[in-house]
Design a protein around this motif. Structure first.
Motif, PDB file in Angstrom:
ATOM      1  N   VAL A  86      -4.035 -18.444  51.967  1.00 31.64           N
ATOM      2  CA  VAL A  86      -4.727 -17.683  53.005  1.00 31.64           C
ATOM      3  C   VAL A  86      -5.268 -18.614  54.084  1.00 31.64           C
ATOM      4  O   VAL A  86      -5.301 -18.281  55.270  1.00 31.64           O
ATOM      5  N   ARG A  87      -5.664 -19.815  53.688  1.00 28.97           N
ATOM      6  CA  ARG A  87      -6.227 -20.760  54.652  1.00 28.97           C
ATOM      7  C   ARG A  87      -5.182 -21.261  55.645  1.00 28.97           C
ATOM      8  O   ARG A  87      -5.524 -21.859  56.659  1.00 28.97           O
ATOM      9  N   ARG A  88      -3.905 -21.028  55.342  1.00 25.49           N
ATOM     10  CA  ARG A  88      -2.843 -21.457  56.245  1.00 25.49           C
ATOM     11  C   ARG A  88      -2.405 -20.363  57.202  1.00 25.49           C
ATOM     12  O   ARG A  88      -1.614 -20.604  58.101  1.00 25.49           O
ATOM     13  N   ILE A  89      -2.879 -19.143  56.981  1.00 22.25           N
ATOM     14  CA  ILE A  89      -2.409 -18.007  57.757  1.00 22.25           C
ATOM     15  C   ILE A  89      -3.284 -17.807  58.987  1.00 22.25           C
ATOM     16  O   ILE A  89      -4.456 -18.198  58.997  1.00 22.25           O
ATOM     17  N   HIS A 145      -4.364 -15.050  62.292  1.00 19.66           N
ATOM     18  CA  HIS A 145      -4.340 -13.764  62.991  1.00 19.66           C
ATOM     19  C   HIS A 145      -3.820 -12.616  62.137  1.00 19.66           C
ATOM     20  O   HIS A 145      -3.112 -11.734  62.628  1.00 19.66           O
ATOM     21  N   VAL A 146      -4.146 -12.606  60.854  1.00 16.93           N
ATOM     22  CA  VAL A 146      -3.848 -11.460  59.991  1.00 16.93           C
ATOM     23  C   VAL A 146      -5.183 -10.999  59.421  1.00 16.93           C
ATOM     24  O   VAL A 146      -5.782 -11.694  58.602  1.00 16.93           O
ATOM     25  N   ALA A 189     -12.004 -13.476  57.688  1.00 12.63           N
ATOM     26  CA  ALA A 189     -10.859 -13.300  56.788  1.00 12.63           C
ATOM     27  C   ALA A 189     -10.861 -14.361  55.697  1.00 12.63           C
ATOM     28  O   ALA A 189     -10.624 -14.073  54.526  1.00 12.63           O
ATOM     29  N   LEU A 190     -11.122 -15.620  56.085  1.00 13.48           N
ATOM     30  CA  LEU A 190     -11.179 -16.705  55.116  1.00 13.48           C
ATOM     31  C   LEU A 190     -12.304 -16.492  54.122  1.00 13.48           C
ATOM     32  O   LEU A 190     -12.132 -16.626  52.906  1.00 13.48           O
TER      33      LEU A 190
END
Length: 311
Positions: free
Chosen positions: A160-163, A165-166, A298-299
């Motif tokens: 998740v930390r690499r994504i 704008h989701v 999000a994070l």
């Protein structure tokens, strides 16, 4: 935090805490993987309006869905079914935070300084102390499966930390849509009695399913996301650690579980370690000005989810 928002945070922790009891009751009727598949099917259908393609990131999104959805929950609900005391599972689940910190150190090169290191060590020491209780040793395999579930969740959290704008609702929608078919397929091959359980289910069993979809996923995670839009992560995430304490209280009151003195001491040490890691992780997220409010939320929401349990 304003009193109304503090009440919301406490309510979320109560919902997440009671979910350990609700899950134990649910897998007493439904096969565990089948129940999880139904849960994600319902979640995916409810969140269809937020389901959209994210160009260049779908491979990562689907990997996150695999590890935070299919694998994590297939393992977790089997652990809940196998364990005699769901309150112990509520504590072991909290190792998600320390495991995430270790994986971030290994995969992302994040620094683990002495405070985080102390928290990680205390979390695992407490789990060892608790696990050597003779009553808990009788279902040691359930604890091992639960730990593997948290490793899967934590790996997904690192992804998740690499994504970018989701938003969390879109991520939840993809987790639901992508996880449901795999879980139902796994249930078809490795479980039995699905149709009989569905036919025999009454309003109580279907209420447990609705609770896990609407209460835990939508109200719980949606509420945390809302709070993270208003308050610093360092204020919200530590509050989430109330969830396992409430899980233990609910299991004692409703399921009449009784933990030994050794188990309670181990649980206290584990939760202290988790709190130290949570405080440190929250400070790190709040110090990242390059992230937008939505990205930070999000994070942090993923972090809170990993620490809250079988959400």
């Amino acid at each position: 935090m304003r009193p109304l928002h503090l009440l919301l945070l406490i309510s979320i922790c109560a919902v997440w805490g009671f979910n350990f009891v609700a899950s134990k009751l649910a897998v007493g009727h439904f096969p565990p993987i089948f129940f999880t598949g139904l849960r994600f099917l319902g979640l995916g259908l409810l969140l269809l309006p937020w389901l959209k393609l994210h160009k260049g990131q779908m491979s990562l999104v689907l990997q996150i869905a695999l590890f935070m959805g299919t694998l994590h929950f297939a393992l977790m609900f089997n652990a809940i079914k196998m364990a005699h005391d769901v309150s112990v599972i509520a504590v072991i689940v909290q190792l998600g935070g320390p495991v995430s910190a270790l994986l971030a150190w290994l995969m992302l090169g994040e620094t683990v300084r002495w405070r985080r290191g102390l928290g990680i060590a205390l979390a695992f020491i407490g789990s060892v102390v608790m696990s050597f209780d003779p009553a808990i040793l009788s279902y040691a395999m359930a604890l091992l499966i639960c730990l593997l579930a948290m490793v899967s969740m934590s790996y997904g959290q690192v992804l998740v930390r690499r994504i970018q704008h989701v938003d969390p609702l879109a991520m939840q929608a993809w987790i639901g849509v992508a996880s449901a078919p795999g879980l139902l397929l796994l249930s078809y091959f490795f479980e039995q009695g699905q149709w009989q359980a569905t036919q025999a289910a009454g309003w109580g069993e279907w209420s447990l399913l609705a609770y896990s979809i609407i209460g835990v996923s939508l109200f719980g995670h949606g509420g945390v996301y809302y709070l993270l839009r208003l308050y610093p992560v360092a204020l919200v995430n530590p509050g989430v650690t109330m969830a396992p304490v409430m899980g233990i209280l609910f299991s004692v009151i409703i399921l009449d579980e009784r933990l030994s003195e050794r188990a309670l001491i181990g649980a206290a040490i584990t939760l202290l370690g988790v709190l130290i890691v949570t405080l440190r992780d929250s400070q790190i997220v709040d110090k990242k000005p390059e992230l937008s409010v939505e990205e930070r939320a999000a994070l942090a929401a993923a972090t809170a989810k990993a620490k809250a349990g079988s959400d």
